[in-house]
Design a protein around this motif. Structure first.
Motif, mmCIF file in Angstrom:
data_model
loop_
_atom_site.group_PDB
_atom_site.id
_atom_site.type_symbol
_atom_site.label_atom_id
_atom_site.label_comp_id
_atom_site.label_asym_id
_atom_site.label_seq_id
_atom_site.Cartn_x
_atom_site.Cartn_y
_atom_site.Cartn_z
ATOM 1 N N PHE A 241 0.810 -1.222 0.000
ATOM 2 C CA PHE A 241 0.000 0.000 0.000
ATOM 3 C C PHE A 241 0.843 1.273 0.000
ATOM 4 N N HIS A 242 2.138 1.097 0.210
ATOM 5 C CA HIS A 242 3.026 2.254 0.254
ATOM 6 C C HIS A 242 3.762 2.394 -1.060
ATOM 7 N N PRO A 244 3.944 -0.239 -4.103
ATOM 8 C CA PRO A 244 3.847 -1.508 -4.837
ATOM 9 C C PRO A 244 4.855 -1.548 -5.983
ATOM 10 N N GLU A 250 -0.426 -0.904 -8.344
ATOM 11 C CA GLU A 250 -0.523 0.543 -8.066
ATOM 12 C C GLU A 250 -1.834 1.103 -8.642
ATOM 13 N N GLY A 255 -7.098 3.193 -7.313
ATOM 14 C CA GLY A 255 -8.421 3.408 -7.900
ATOM 15 C C GLY A 255 -8.389 3.809 -9.359
ATOM 16 N N ARG A 256 -7.273 3.524 -10.062
ATOM 17 C CA ARG A 256 -7.210 3.866 -11.493
ATOM 18 C C ARG A 256 -8.077 2.923 -12.323
ATOM 19 N N MET B 1 -10.440 4.812 -17.461
ATOM 20 C CA MET B 1 -9.876 5.566 -16.325
ATOM 21 C C MET B 1 -10.997 6.014 -15.391
ATOM 22 N N VAL B 2 -10.832 5.713 -14.083
ATOM 23 C CA VAL B 2 -11.846 6.125 -13.127
ATOM 24 C C VAL B 2 -11.282 7.184 -12.180
ATOM 25 N N ARG B 3 -12.118 7.675 -11.291
ATOM 26 C CA ARG B 3 -11.734 8.687 -10.292
ATOM 27 C C ARG B 3 -11.147 9.935 -10.942
ATOM 28 N N LEU B 7 -8.169 12.495 -9.618
ATOM 29 C CA LEU B 7 -6.892 12.632 -10.343
ATOM 30 C C LEU B 7 -6.628 14.100 -10.683
ATOM 31 N N LEU B 10 -5.278 15.765 -7.636
ATOM 32 C CA LEU B 10 -3.861 15.455 -7.418
ATOM 33 C C LEU B 10 -2.973 16.295 -8.335
ATOM 34 N N GLN B 72 -8.904 8.639 0.858
ATOM 35 C CA GLN B 72 -8.077 7.477 1.245
ATOM 36 C C GLN B 72 -6.985 7.183 0.209
ATOM 37 N N MET B 74 -3.618 6.102 -1.652
ATOM 38 C CA MET B 74 -2.715 4.976 -1.447
ATOM 39 C C MET B 74 -1.475 5.148 -2.312
ATOM 40 N N ALA B 75 -0.443 4.395 -1.950
ATOM 41 C CA ALA B 75 0.768 4.226 -2.773
ATOM 42 C C ALA B 75 1.315 5.572 -3.262
ATOM 43 N N SER B 76 1.586 5.707 -4.572
ATOM 44 C CA SER B 76 2.261 6.921 -5.054
ATOM 45 C C SER B 76 1.392 8.166 -4.830
ATOM 46 N N ASP B 77 0.064 7.994 -4.826
ATOM 47 C CA ASP B 77 -0.801 9.144 -4.535
ATOM 48 C C ASP B 77 -0.555 9.631 -3.104
ATOM 49 N N ARG B 79 2.100 9.185 -1.370
ATOM 50 C CA ARG B 79 3.445 9.773 -1.263
ATOM 51 C C ARG B 79 3.473 11.185 -1.841
ATOM 52 N N TYR B 206 11.676 10.495 -1.292
ATOM 53 C CA TYR B 206 10.580 9.705 -0.715
ATOM 54 C C TYR B 206 9.444 9.544 -1.732
ATOM 55 N N THR B 209 10.684 7.072 -4.461
ATOM 56 C CA THR B 209 11.144 5.715 -4.126
ATOM 57 C C THR B 209 10.511 5.124 -2.874
ATOM 58 N N ALA B 210 9.754 5.915 -2.115
ATOM 59 C CA ALA B 210 9.186 5.495 -0.828
ATOM 60 C C ALA B 210 10.267 5.293 0.230
#
Lengths: 258, 216
Positions: A241-242, A244, A250, A255-256, B1-3, B7, B10, B72, B74-77, B79, B206, B209-210
């Motif tokens: 979740f951080h 992937p 991802e 949600g893509r 493509m959703v959301r 997007l 962002l 909510q 997640m992931a690259s969003d 970050r 960060y 690359t997280a």
């Protein structure tokens, strides 16, 4: 596959090159994964990705489906569960399952929990203790101790689901499979079940299929992402979740698509 | 493509942080020019910009809290959102330090106690660090971020050499203490600005690359 879940020293569940067909259609493609003991593993992915089919391979529920053909190996605690000598009833006692819709039997609360132990030969004098212990472990004892003889169907949906968990625990499994256990429940009942699952991992290995990604993120130690019958990525939940490693993971968790 | 709406939010967040960065670059540049030229008019023009920048930064922060609470991520969003929050806070600190710099010309009656050669060099390096760190944020360029942060070492060296020089000058001639102290503050502000640029570079690493790294 992420390094952290490779070569688990003592996996509870070990799946090697699992393939599954419903008739002509291949529903699982070459799945390999090692699920560590005393952990919660969440399986996520869009509808039809194979995650429920996969979890049903872990206690041979797919045996009940016509034209279903399975290749590959599934070992639980080192034993090939598709081996010749395996007693499926015994297997399902060791690998319990809780379903999406609470499905208590149309009998009393007590008899629901006592049902499994009775058919597995528990003695009458032990039953009261077994039932109480199971109801306590499933965090529903307080609400039911004064009405054990009431019909199970008089309980609310969330209580029925915890009763079903108690019924599963009563036969002392070591692995519990949850197939979307909270999708029919309200948020408060959901969070009770989530707390319960996190507590149960001390004593059980838990695999949960969920459509709720926040739920997977909240309660699991490991997460597997399925897509079109393939296990795309499997790793520590924090990692998945951080950061992937696979683009489709991802895209799904942000949600893509899906 | 959703959301799609999410997007767009962002994208807008990233654009806003970059716009804030451009304004901060401008304020820093003008504050330095005002102190080098002792141009009180330019200094005053710079000082009045602070409230607007603060408001802009607060709006960015509010949009970040909305995204966190409602989407909510997640992931690259996630970050991107976390690094935007940290970068905009660093940018706001750079504005605060630039405003301190722009207050110096008003206190420098009698002119500079020495030519500002090394001090200007510090400011030029810090400005380049700021520019490159923002560029690295825009393009998620880890190498550029690391190269930008590496220049902090030179800023630190210049800081210590100018510091020693000013202390020695004050020891010899006590009449310059007030003006020399203003320059001590100036180089301290510049050194801090360079540190905030390093923080921005860390946020970029960060984001891409997280991984959490220390770059200064």
């Amino acid at each position: 596959m992420t390094e952290s879940v490779q070569n688990v020293s003592q996996p509870q569940i070990e799946v090697e090159n699992l393939n599954l067909w419903y008739g002509e259609k291949q529903a699982l493609k070459n799945i390999s994964m090692q699920i560590p003991k005393n952990s919660v593993t969440a399986l996520i992915g869009p509808s039809g990705c194979g995650k429920s089919t996969f979890i049903r391979c872990l206690n041979r529920m797919n045996d009940l489906i016509k034209n279903c053909r399975i290749e590959g190996k599934v070992s639980i605690e080192g034993r090939d569960i598709y081996g010749q000598d395996v007693d499926v009833v015994e297997l399902r006692k060791e690998v319990g399952m809780v379903f999406q819709k609470p499905n208590p039997f149309p009998m009393s609360i007590y008899d629901n929990v006592a049902y499994g132990p009775r058919i597995h030969g528990a003695s009458k004098k032990d039953l009261d203790g077994i039932v109480e212990q199971a109801l306590r472990s499933a965090a529903i004892w307080e609400e039911t101790s004064d009405r054990l003889k009431s019909p199970a169907l008089s309980l609310s949906g969330g209580q029925q689901q915890r009763l079903c968990i108690a019924r599963t625990l009563a036969v002392k499994p070591r692995t519990i499979l949850f197939d979307e256990p909270t999708s029919a429940l309200d948020p408060i009942s959901t969070s009770r079940i989530e707390d319960l699952i996190m507590n149960l991992k001390k004593d059980y290995t838990i695999v949960i299929v969920t459509h709720n990604m926040q739920q997977a993120a909240r309660i699991s130690d490991y997460t597997g992402f399925f897509l079109m019958g393939e296990l795309i990525e499997f790793g520590q939940t924090r990692q998945i979740f951080h950061n992937p490693q696979e683009k489709s993971t991802e895209d799904y968790i942000t949600g893509r698509f899906g | 493509m959703v959301r799609e709406r999410y997007l767009r939010q962002l994208d807008l967040l990233k654009e806003s942080v970059l716009s804030l960065g451009e304004i901060v670059e401008l304020i820093f540049r003008d504050s330095m020019t005002s102190v080098i030229d002792l141009d009180i008019g330019l200094a005053e023009k710079t000082l009045v910009l602070e409230p607007g920048v603060d408001k802009f930064e607060e709006e960015i922060e509010a949009s970040i809290f909305d995204l966190l609470a409602l989407q909510q991520p997640m992931a690259s969003d996630l970050r991107l959102i976390v690094s935007s929050l940290k970068i905009s806070a660093d940018l706001r600190r750079i504005v605060g330090l630039s405003i301190n710099i722009a207050k110096i010309p008003g206190r420098m009656e009698g002119g500079h106690v020495k030519p500002l050669v090394d001090t200007k060099r510090m400011a030029d390096i810090a400005a380049l660090m700021l520019k490159d760190s923002l560029m690295a944020f825009e393009t998620q360029d880890v190498e550029l971020a690391k190269a930008a942060a590496a220049r902090d070492e030179e800023v630190d060296k210049l800081f210590y050499s100018v510091w020693v020089e000013l202390i020695e000058m004050m020891a010899k001639d006590t009449s310059i203490i007030s003006r020399a102290t203003n320059l001590l503050f100036l180089i301290r502000y510049l050194e801090r600005i360079a540190d905030h640029c390093c923080n921005i570079c860390e946020s970029v690493v960060y984001l891409a690359t997280a991984e959490k790294v220390r770059l200064n």
